[in-house]
Structures are given as structure tokens and as C-alpha cells.
Design a protein around this motif. Sequence first.
Motif, mmCIF file in Angstrom:
data_model
loop_
_atom_site.group_PDB
_atom_site.id
_atom_site.type_symbol
_atom_site.label_atom_id
_atom_site.label_comp_id
_atom_site.label_asym_id
_atom_site.label_seq_id
_atom_site.Cartn_x
_atom_site.Cartn_y
_atom_site.Cartn_z
ATOM 1 N N GLU A 197 21.786 1.824 4.143
ATOM 2 C CA GLU A 197 21.805 2.346 2.775
ATOM 3 C C GLU A 197 21.466 3.827 2.812
ATOM 4 O O GLU A 197 20.467 4.236 3.399
ATOM 5 N N THR A 198 22.317 4.665 2.177
ATOM 6 C CA THR A 198 22.045 6.091 2.044
ATOM 7 C C THR A 198 22.249 6.496 0.597
ATOM 8 O O THR A 198 22.804 5.735 -0.207
ATOM 9 N N LEU A 199 21.853 7.699 0.247
ATOM 10 C CA LEU A 199 22.107 8.203 -1.096
ATOM 11 C C LEU A 199 23.600 8.335 -1.369
ATOM 12 O O LEU A 199 24.033 8.322 -2.527
ATOM 13 N N GLY A 200 24.398 8.452 -0.303
ATOM 14 C CA GLY A 200 25.846 8.572 -0.451
ATOM 15 C C GLY A 200 26.564 7.239 -0.425
ATOM 16 O O GLY A 200 27.789 7.201 -0.480
ATOM 17 N N GLY A 201 25.834 6.127 -0.340
ATOM 18 C CA GLY A 201 26.441 4.799 -0.279
ATOM 19 C C GLY A 201 26.054 4.079 0.999
ATOM 20 O O GLY A 201 25.375 4.637 1.879
ATOM 21 N N THR A 202 26.473 2.831 1.125
ATOM 22 C CA THR A 202 26.176 2.029 2.308
ATOM 23 C C THR A 202 27.247 2.247 3.367
ATOM 24 O O THR A 202 28.436 2.166 3.084
ATOM 25 N N ILE A 203 26.822 2.540 4.584
ATOM 26 C CA ILE A 203 27.752 2.779 5.683
ATOM 27 C C ILE A 203 27.405 1.863 6.851
ATOM 28 O O ILE A 203 26.299 1.319 6.933
ATOM 29 N N VAL A 204 28.362 1.709 7.763
ATOM 30 C CA VAL A 204 28.228 0.773 8.876
ATOM 31 C C VAL A 204 28.337 1.534 10.194
ATOM 32 O O VAL A 204 29.249 2.350 10.378
ATOM 33 N N ALA A 205 27.401 1.280 11.109
ATOM 34 C CA ALA A 205 27.453 1.845 12.455
ATOM 35 C C ALA A 205 27.526 0.708 13.462
ATOM 36 O O ALA A 205 26.876 -0.328 13.281
ATOM 37 N N ARG A 206 28.314 0.910 14.518
ATOM 38 C CA ARG A 206 28.442 -0.134 15.542
ATOM 39 C C ARG A 206 28.654 0.523 16.899
ATOM 40 O O ARG A 206 29.201 1.626 17.000
ATOM 41 N N PRO A 207 28.230 -0.146 17.968
ATOM 42 C CA PRO A 207 28.431 0.408 19.312
ATOM 43 C C PRO A 207 29.913 0.557 19.630
ATOM 44 O O PRO A 207 30.752 -0.229 19.177
#
Length: 282
Positions: free
Chosen positions: A92-102
Motif C-alpha cells: 500500500e502506498t499513497l499512490g495506490g497498491t502495487i505488487v513486487a515479485r522476484p
Amino acid sequence: MRIAFTKMHGLGNDFVVLDARAQPLPPLTGDVVAALADRHTGIGCDQLVLIEPSEVADWRMRIFNSDGSEVEACGNATRAVGLLIGGEVTLETLGGTIVARPDENGVAVDMGVPRFGWDQIPLAYGMDTLDLPVGWPLDSAACEAVLEHPVAVNVGNPHAVFFVNDAYAVPLAEIGPVIENDQIFPERVNVNVATVTARDAITLRVWERGAGITQACGTGACATAVAAMRRGLVDREVTVTLPGGALTIVWEPDVDGAPGHITMTGPASVSFTGSFDWGDYA
């Protein structure tokens, strides 16, 4: 009170990461952030990143520039946090929810959907964000006399992208803060100067809002790639080379008339770990 930290970087864009997932930290003010970010008397960083519990994602990521201001998004910081946590993670960020993956090339981040509306950037008034009818004079005779007609893109935070003949000839340290603080950008703006070198390659330098010139800027790379794609200058996958190294940016095709997601892939590293006494900086 001793506080543990992890010093990390993504292509030289460096961060102090504080982990508050297990134990809350004292209130983090802009003055504390600026003191910790100071490269002479603090730990030193471009941004400070705070990891906290979230009610809408796996974890919450708060991002503060070295001047103490809180910002909406940071692509390089997201890769760093993704590496630190491990596995696929929603943030969760102020700019929206983002996804990180290896990824085999480091960490891949789904940066979400770019926004192009003038009020989404935001701008002070309505205009064509693909070709803003504005410009700023340059003092240097070694480059274009005027930096003009940028593309405006919001990729979680606001960017103005200028396409020039030679990104390294632009006096970015001088013109960057002028554009960043222009009244046309009510929330300030990140300033990108880019040179397209092939259908799949861009050279980029970035003046980051609240941080100045950095070795790399993940959201800047995304914004610049999307701007170049919108203008038909490059294909939908491009390598963006910044002073600190290269990022791969892919912009998925539109879906039912809506812009596709942006994926940014690149490395992140742990530099060192340590601790500090909160009272020394509060």
C-alpha cells in the motif's frame, strides 16, 4: 531508543529503510527524516522508507524525500522493499497498491496504470498533457535554448518528460528546481530529460521532486517510457538507461480502452545494516 535500519539502493538511488511491522516507531516527522537523510551528519539517503502494517495490502510503504516531504510512489524503493521482504508482496502506498515479485533480473514491480488527465497530474489548469504548451529558457549554450513541450504523466507521482537531443547537455541542476516549483504544477513535479536512442532504448536523467538529481528514478523511467510510447517514439518494451544503470519498462496493451499496467524490472541491493539512537535525530 535504538532503532535498526537497512541501507539499500536501486541503481544508486539510495534509501534508509525502517521496519515497523513488528514494533511501532515514534512519530516520524519531516525534521527527523531530513536529519537522518543528511549525508554529512546523518545516515544519508535520497529517500527514507517506512514499512508498516496495512489493512488493504500485505504491508504499507511510506516514502519520504530527503527534504522531509512525503511522496506517493518510488519505483526503486519498491524494488528494494520487495527484495527485503522476499517473495511476491502487495504494498500500500499513497499512490495506490502495487505488487513486487522476484525476477531473474532483480525485482519486477507492477506500477499500475498511468494517468494522463490534466487534473490527475495535477496541473493548475486544463491543457494537452501529451504536449504541454509551455517552456523554460536555459542559460547553457551547449543544449537547446529552451526546454519546452513536455509530456505530463502521473505514475503514482507527477512527472514532466522532456525529449531532447542530448540529456547530458541539459543543465538539470539549475533548471530542475525551477520547473519543479513552477506554479503550473500545484503539487510540484519530477523533471525528466530524455534522449531516445533506438526503438527500444532511452537515455534518461531525472531531477526528483524534493530530492534533486539522483542516480536513478524508477517512476521517472516508467513515466518517460510511457511518454515516449504515447508519442510513437519507441515500442511497448524499452530499456531506460540512467546514470546508475538500466531498467526494463513494459507497458501492457490497453484493455477495453483503458491504459494497461506498467511493469518495471531491475536490481536492488542491501548496502549495510545498522542502528541509531532516535533521540539523536528527533
